[in-house]
Design an enzyme around this catalytic site. Structure first.
Site, PDB file in Angstrom:
ATOM      1  N   SER A  64      -6.317  -2.626   7.435  1.00  0.00           N
ATOM      2  CA  SER A  64      -7.597  -2.233   8.025  1.00  0.00           C
ATOM      3  C   SER A  64      -7.977  -0.768   7.771  1.00  0.00           C
ATOM      4  CB  SER A  64      -7.519  -2.559   9.518  1.00  0.00           C
ATOM      5  OG  SER A  64      -8.698  -2.274  10.181  1.00  0.00           O
ATOM      6  N   ASN A 372     -15.085   1.270  19.085  1.00  0.00           N
ATOM      7  CA  ASN A 372     -14.941   1.590  17.659  1.00  0.00           C
ATOM      8  C   ASN A 372     -15.731   0.651  16.742  1.00  0.00           C
ATOM      9  OD1 ASN A 372     -13.421  -0.799  17.378  1.00  0.00           O
ATOM     10  ND2 ASN A 372     -11.497   0.263  17.775  1.00  0.00           N
TER      11      ASN A 372
HETATM   12  P1  NG1 Z   1      -4.312   0.972  19.110  1.00  0.00           P
HETATM   13  O1  NG1 Z   1      -3.577   1.637  18.001  1.00  0.00           O
HETATM   14  O2  NG1 Z   1      -3.488   0.033  19.942  1.00  0.00           O
HETATM   15  O3  NG1 Z   1      -5.092   1.960  19.921  1.00  0.00           O
HETATM   16  C1  NG1 Z   1      -6.342   0.382  17.466  1.00  0.00           C
HETATM   17  C2  NG1 Z   1      -7.697   0.470  18.125  1.00  0.00           C
HETATM   18  C3  NG1 Z   1      -8.024  -0.890  18.722  1.00  0.00           C
HETATM   19  C4  NG1 Z   1      -7.912  -2.015  17.702  1.00  0.00           C
HETATM   20  C5  NG1 Z   1      -6.578  -1.936  16.986  1.00  0.00           C
HETATM   21  C6  NG1 Z   1      -6.438  -2.933  15.871  1.00  0.00           C
HETATM   22  C7  NG1 Z   1      -8.708   2.312  19.379  1.00  0.00           C
HETATM   23  C8  NG1 Z   1      -8.569   3.287  20.487  1.00  0.00           C
HETATM   24  N1  NG1 Z   1      -7.697   1.463  19.193  1.00  0.00           N
HETATM   25  O4  NG1 Z   1      -5.403   0.018  18.448  1.00  0.00           O
HETATM   26  O5  NG1 Z   1      -9.286  -0.845  19.295  1.00  0.00           O
HETATM   27  O6  NG1 Z   1      -8.997  -1.968  16.806  1.00  0.00           O
HETATM   28  O7  NG1 Z   1      -6.332  -0.608  16.462  1.00  0.00           O
HETATM   29  O8  NG1 Z   1      -6.931  -2.514  14.648  1.00  0.00           O
HETATM   30  O9  NG1 Z   1      -9.727   2.323  18.689  1.00  0.00           O
HETATM   31 ZN    ZN Z   2     -10.395  -3.504  10.433  1.00  0.00          ZN
END
Ligand code: NG1
Ligand code: ZN
Length: 542
Positions: A64, A372
């Site tokens: 991603s 996001n």
């Molecule tokens: P983590 O690393 O658990 O904060 C991040 C994003 C999630 C989600 C995941 C999966 C933030 C604060 N956190 O998770 O919303 O998108 O990655 O890709 O944006």
């Molecule tokens: Zn993604």
């Protein structure tokens, strides 16, 4: 199950000694060079899951928004959903098993989950544009074939496209054709039908600049462009021909740095958006006449969409329940606006779309977005049928509204958050309502906010409750946060261990940017002191 074949093939995908990985919020994610054995084993696991569910299972190779050197893998369940929780545990067990234990772990999973090993298995595979992805997806295929599964390799796909393929294949084509062509046709048809209804507002407003994060979104949008070009012209930036994936560009960069991506030519008041590296997130933004940057994030997307859906329902005269699902990262102003002005019920879940998706399924229409920009709108099966019926039966204005609702429903990728599909929904709503990006942005004013990361020895010392808004451990941390929050106006702060990176995330919002920055910094120091910070003490960086 030919376990001899598994052992033989596994030898060429050997697990590095001592490496322990966890199936997190977004599957496995780490440096690409550590993932070969994980890929092979996820191929094995996908076969077991496919046999158990008697359905097609998806495997997506991507990391991603993370750096180009990283990679990752996640399994997609039969209705395009994230893997069921008990299977996430199996995934972790299998990925971490030593070579000599592999057979035993496979047998254990099969027994626990009552997998009929005689059942056929079918797996679909997709991958992003990372240099490591092609070889890693080949390792997935080795795993699938070692356990006797059949497969179709779609090659390069956005993550949401793979979810779509899985969903289509498991609903006998009712949802759409399981090809990229089918995806392009379904979405573009709904988009063009919708925008046909918009009163013509000149060519200017029907064009959009898209930062593709140098990722797969560029390739797929380019393929799709001519299907919808009558209704929208897109200009692609960071299309992967020069720059590095996710480097100084993409939705994650724009959202977390609150500034435009490199490589994008922005003129004042022009509508721009950014995808992330696998095109499942989208955020909008623009420069105003004074050159100030304005971010229009997932919360504002959810607001635009839920308001429009609510209007259509009113027009039709149907009282379907509509709910918005957010996480603790949602801007406080968005929650207040939705509840108090829009009168839409809002729910908060833990971070990670699987939690939001699950909650959204409780409504007739559930709109979920992470701040996001990852999200979609879900329509329950009963509501889907009802809307299709109303679009045929109603008369005049009501019928028009029901038709629009039907088109919007078709336009959303209900299997997953999807940057391309969300972009088309947003563009259609803006056109239908004759809104500029500034007018959309003006629905409410975001509270200034800041997100920071803190490195600690073991982020698991932090546990949380109340949808991650309160820290339960380590002792004293929540009290410290409460005391700091009291020092600022309109303030809120929380901390949680990331599910995808080895860091603790800190979020703060307050009445001014200086206050939000300062509160975030002070909370970071509290985390560093009370949760075992390592390396340099957090510095005030703004
Ligand atoms: P983590 O690393 O658990 O904060 C991040 C994003 C999630 C989600 C995941 C999966 C933030 C604060 N956190 O998770 O919303 O998108 O990655 O890709 O944006
Ligand atoms: Zn993604």
């Amino acid at each position: 199950m030919d376990l001899g074949a598994v052992t033989k093939h596994s030898a060429s995908h050997a697990k590095p000694n001592g490496l322990i990985l966890q199936y997190g919020t977004a599957g496995f994610r780490t440096k690409a060079e550590h993932l070969d054995h994980v890929m092979f084993r996820m191929g094995l696991l996908a076969v077991l899951r496919s046999k158990q569910t008697k359905s097609t299972i998806g495997v997506m190779v991507t990391a991603s928004h993370n750096p180009e050197e990283d990679n990752g893998v996640k399994l997609v369940d039969p209705l395009g959903e994230m893997l069921a929780p008990s299977w996430e545990e199996h995934a972790t067990c299998l990925a971490n098993a030593e070579e000599q234990d592999l057979q035993r772990v496979l047998i254990d999973i099969s027994k626990k989950e009552a997998v009929n090993l005689q059942q056929d298995a079918f797996i679909v595979i997709g991958r992003d544009t990372r240099p490591s992805s092609e070889k890693l997806s080949q390792s997935v295929i080795d795993g699938v074939t070692a356990l006797g599964g059949q497969f179709h390799d779609y090659g390069l796909l956005t993550t949401p496209q793979l979810h779509y393929m899985v969903y289509c294949r498991n609903t006998s084509g009712r949802y759409g054709k399981a090809t990229t062509e089918g995806y392009y046709q379904k979405l573009s048809k709904a988009f063009l039908e919708l925008t046909k209804q918009a009163s013509c507002s000149g060519d200017e407003s029907r064009s959009l600049k898209v930062d593709c994060a140098n990722g797969i979104g560029a390739l797929k949008l380019r393929e799709m462009e001519h299907y919808f070009s009558q209704g929208l012209s897109v200009q692609l930036f960071n299309d992967g021909t020069k720059g590095k994936l996710n480097h100084l560009c993409g939705a994650d960069f724009v959202k977390s740095h609150q500034k435009p991506p490199q490589g994008m030519e922005m003129k004042s008041n022009e509508r721009c958006c950014s995808f992330d590296g696998d095109a499942d997130r989208i955020v909008y933004y623009y420069h105003d006449a004074d050159g100030h940057f304005h971010l229009v994030d997932g919360d504002k997307i959810a607001t635009l969409i839920s308001s429009f859906l609510k209007e259509l329902l009113l027009e039709i005269g149907e009282s379907l329940n509509i709910g918005v699902v957010q996480t603790a990262y949602a801007n406080g102003s968005s929650t207040r606006y939705l509840e108090e002005v829009m009168k839409v019920p809002v729910y908060c879940t833990k971070t990670g779309v699987k939690h939001l998706h699950h909650k959204a399924q409780e409504f007739d229409i559930g709109v979920y977005f992470e701040a996001n920009g990852h999200g979609t709108a879900l329509f329950s099966t009963a509501v889907e049928m009802k809307i299709k019926q109303l679009a045929e039966e109603l008369e005049d204005k009501k019928r028009k509204a029901a038709k629009m609702l039907e088109n919007i429903m078709d336009l959303f990728n209900q299997a997953a958050g999807d940057a391309i599909s969300d972009m088309l929904v947003i563009e259609a709503i803006l056109a239908l309502k004759g809104l500029t990006v500034q007018q959309w942005d003006a629905l409410y004013t975001d509270l200034p906010n800041r997100q920071l990361k803190v490195k600690v020895a073991d982020r698991r010392v932090i546990s949380t409750t109340d949808a991650e808004r309160q820290a339960v451990t380590p002792p004293g941390l929540q009290e410290a946060i409460n005391d700091l929050v009291k020092k600022y106006k309109l303030s809120r702060a929380f901390v949680r261990p990331s599910g995808t990176e080895d860091v603790v995330r800190v979020y703060a919002e307050a009445d001014s940017q200086e206050s939000a920055d300062s509160l975030a910094h002070e909370v970071s120091l509290a985390v560093f002191q009370l949760a075992g910070g390592i390396g340099e003490r957090p510095q005030p960086c703004f």
